[in-house]
Scaffold this motif. Structure first.
Motif, short mmCIF file in Angstrom:
data_model
loop_
_atom_site.label_atom_id
_atom_site.label_comp_id
_atom_site.label_asym_id
_atom_site.label_seq_id
_atom_site.Cartn_x
_atom_site.Cartn_y
_atom_site.Cartn_z
N GLN A 96 2.41 -2.60 39.52
CA GLN A 96 1.45 -2.16 38.50
C GLN A 96 0.95 -3.32 37.64
O GLN A 96 -0.25 -3.49 37.45
CB GLN A 96 2.10 -1.10 37.61
N LEU A 97 1.87 -4.13 37.15
CA LEU A 97 1.46 -5.23 36.28
C LEU A 97 0.79 -6.36 37.05
O LEU A 97 -0.14 -6.99 36.56
CB LEU A 97 2.67 -5.77 35.51
N SER A 98 1.25 -6.62 38.27
CA SER A 98 0.62 -7.69 39.05
C SER A 98 -0.78 -7.32 39.50
O SER A 98 -1.55 -8.19 39.92
CB SER A 98 1.48 -8.03 40.27
N ALA A 99 -1.16 -6.04 39.39
CA ALA A 99 -2.51 -5.60 39.75
C ALA A 99 -3.50 -5.76 38.60
O ALA A 99 -4.71 -5.60 38.79
CB ALA A 99 -2.50 -4.14 40.20
N ILE A 100 -3.02 -6.10 37.40
CA ILE A 100 -3.91 -6.18 36.23
C ILE A 100 -5.05 -7.19 36.43
O ILE A 100 -6.19 -6.90 36.05
CB ILE A 100 -3.09 -6.49 34.97
N PRO A 101 -4.81 -8.38 37.00
CA PRO A 101 -5.95 -9.28 37.22
C PRO A 101 -7.06 -8.64 38.07
O PRO A 101 -8.25 -8.88 37.82
CB PRO A 101 -5.32 -10.48 37.94
N HIS A 102 -6.68 -7.83 39.05
CA HIS A 102 -7.69 -7.12 39.84
C HIS A 102 -8.48 -6.15 38.95
O HIS A 102 -9.71 -6.05 39.06
CB HIS A 102 -7.02 -6.34 40.97
N LEU A 103 -7.76 -5.44 38.08
CA LEU A 103 -8.41 -4.44 37.23
C LEU A 103 -9.39 -5.09 36.25
O LEU A 103 -10.44 -4.53 35.94
CB LEU A 103 -7.36 -3.65 36.45
N LEU A 104 -9.04 -6.28 35.75
CA LEU A 104 -9.88 -6.96 34.77
C LEU A 104 -11.00 -7.77 35.41
O LEU A 104 -11.89 -8.26 34.71
CB LEU A 104 -9.03 -7.88 33.89
N SER A 105 -10.97 -7.93 36.73
CA SER A 105 -11.97 -8.78 37.38
C SER A 105 -13.38 -8.20 37.29
O SER A 105 -14.35 -8.91 37.53
CB SER A 105 -11.59 -9.00 38.85
N ARG A 106 -13.49 -6.94 36.94
CA ARG A 106 -14.82 -6.31 36.82
C ARG A 106 -15.57 -6.81 35.59
O ARG A 106 -16.79 -6.66 35.51
CB ARG A 106 -14.66 -4.79 36.75
N TYR A 107 -14.86 -7.37 34.62
CA TYR A 107 -15.48 -7.79 33.38
C TYR A 107 -15.83 -9.28 33.39
O TYR A 107 -15.13 -10.09 33.99
CB TYR A 107 -14.54 -7.55 32.19
N ASN A 108 -16.90 -9.61 32.69
CA ASN A 108 -17.15 -10.99 32.27
C ASN A 108 -16.64 -11.13 30.84
O ASN A 108 -16.69 -10.18 30.06
CB ASN A 108 -18.63 -11.34 32.35
N PHE A 109 -16.18 -12.32 30.50
CA PHE A 109 -15.60 -12.55 29.18
C PHE A 109 -16.36 -13.63 28.42
O PHE A 109 -16.86 -14.60 29.01
CB PHE A 109 -14.13 -12.97 29.30
N GLU A 110 -16.43 -13.45 27.11
CA GLU A 110 -16.83 -14.50 26.19
C GLU A 110 -15.59 -14.89 25.38
O GLU A 110 -14.92 -14.01 24.82
CB GLU A 110 -17.93 -14.02 25.23
N TYR A 111 -15.30 -16.17 25.33
CA TYR A 111 -14.12 -16.65 24.62
C TYR A 111 -14.54 -17.15 23.25
O TYR A 111 -15.37 -18.07 23.14
CB TYR A 111 -13.44 -17.75 25.43
N ILE A 112 -13.97 -16.55 22.20
CA ILE A 112 -14.34 -16.85 20.83
C ILE A 112 -13.25 -17.71 20.20
O ILE A 112 -12.05 -17.48 20.43
CB ILE A 112 -14.50 -15.54 20.02
N ASP A 113 -13.65 -18.71 19.41
CA ASP A 113 -12.64 -19.55 18.75
C ASP A 113 -12.31 -18.99 17.36
O ASP A 113 -12.83 -17.93 16.96
CB ASP A 113 -13.10 -21.01 18.67
N GLU A 114 -11.47 -19.68 16.63
CA GLU A 114 -11.03 -19.19 15.32
C GLU A 114 -12.16 -19.14 14.31
O GLU A 114 -12.06 -18.44 13.30
CB GLU A 114 -9.90 -20.09 14.80
#
Length: 265
Positions: free
Chosen positions: A209-227
């Motif tokens: 279940q936990l090792s599948a999380i990267p697959h589940l999140l691969s549908r999203y694009n991310f923006e990385y925000i700094d402090e």
């Protein structure tokens, strides 16, 4: 980091950009840095069952009285060095699990899920004050459903064709973390920030279940925000990157260092 990768990052030539490639893409998710969040501890929450057999026995009793058990768990994501990290709990240096738990029979799904998240991660009393303490959980997409067909430990991401009355359904929800938030973990648990590459294809340590999380999140694009609240990197492509290698961090609870391997319960 390989020489080729270093050269690509240090090159003065801009990358060749292909045609737009975001058809039917879910909305881009903003991830805030791990340093934005405050972590503490609270009174321990002992496991309800002393053994796996006791847990399955309680599941059978629940099923006989209320029907299929409903369980909700959250995938909370932030970033460190512009790489997604998932917040999860570790119990007794052995078992990894996502925040959440089974719902009470009378609970509505989302409200009941928020109550279980608060039991696990909300600060208590006047432990913390200020921004982020009482922020409402933002429950977003249901990313997966796992089914327990029998009173056994095995769960599947589908219902086997011969099963008409599964004993448990576990839903994994993406939870959008706000810009800042205060989280407290029971003293008998650890709260970890685990990078996606550590989870990927690592069923031996984290289970299916936990090792599948990267697959589940691969549908999203991310923006990385700094402090400072500025976008410092996006996926796919570009943005600053330090030479630091992301690794699992113990955020609160337990010992200061991680010891031993573990599996999900």
């Amino acid at each position: 980091m390989s020489t080729i990768t270093q050269s690509a990052l240090q090159s003065s030539y801009p990358p060749l950009l292909p045609k737009e490639f975001n058809g039917n893409q879910p909305k881009t998710i903003r991830l805030f840095p791990l340093s934005n969040y405050t972590f503490g501890t609270k009174d321990g929450q002992p496991e309800e069952d002393p053994s796996v057999m006791a847990r399955l026995k309680r599941l059978e009793e629940h099923y006989n009285e209320y029907g299929m058990r409903r369980t909700c768990e959250g995938i909370l994501v932030c970033h460190e060095h512009n790489h997604p990290h998932v917040l999860m709990l570790q119990i007794a240096n052995a078992f990894f699990k996502l925040p959440g738990d089974y719902l009470q029979p009378e609970d509505e799904e989302i409200d009941g899920f928020k109550n279980r998240l608060n039991e696990r991660l909300a600060p208590v009393g006047s432990q913390f004050t200020g921004e982020g303490v009482n922020d409402e959980w933002q429950i977003a997409d249901c990313l997966a459903q796992w089914w327990r067909p029998n009173f056994e430990t095995f769960m599947y991401p589908f219902i086997p064709p011969h099963v008409t009355r599964p004993k448990e359904c576990k839903k994994l929800y993406f939870i959008q973390l706000p810009k800042s938030k205060v989280l407290s973990v029971p003293k008998n648990m650890k709260l970890l920030a685990v990078p996606l590459f550590e989870l990927y294809d690592n069923t031996q340590r984290y289970g299916p279940q936990l090792s599948a999380i990267p697959h589940l999140l691969s549908r999203y694009n991310f923006e990385y925000i700094d402090e400072k609240g500025e976008i410092v990197a996006v996926t796919p492509g570009g943005g600053p990157m330090s030479g630091n290698v992301p690794q699992t961090k113990v955020l609160a609870g337990g010992d200061e260092e991680m010891n031993g391997d573990g599996i999900t319960s």
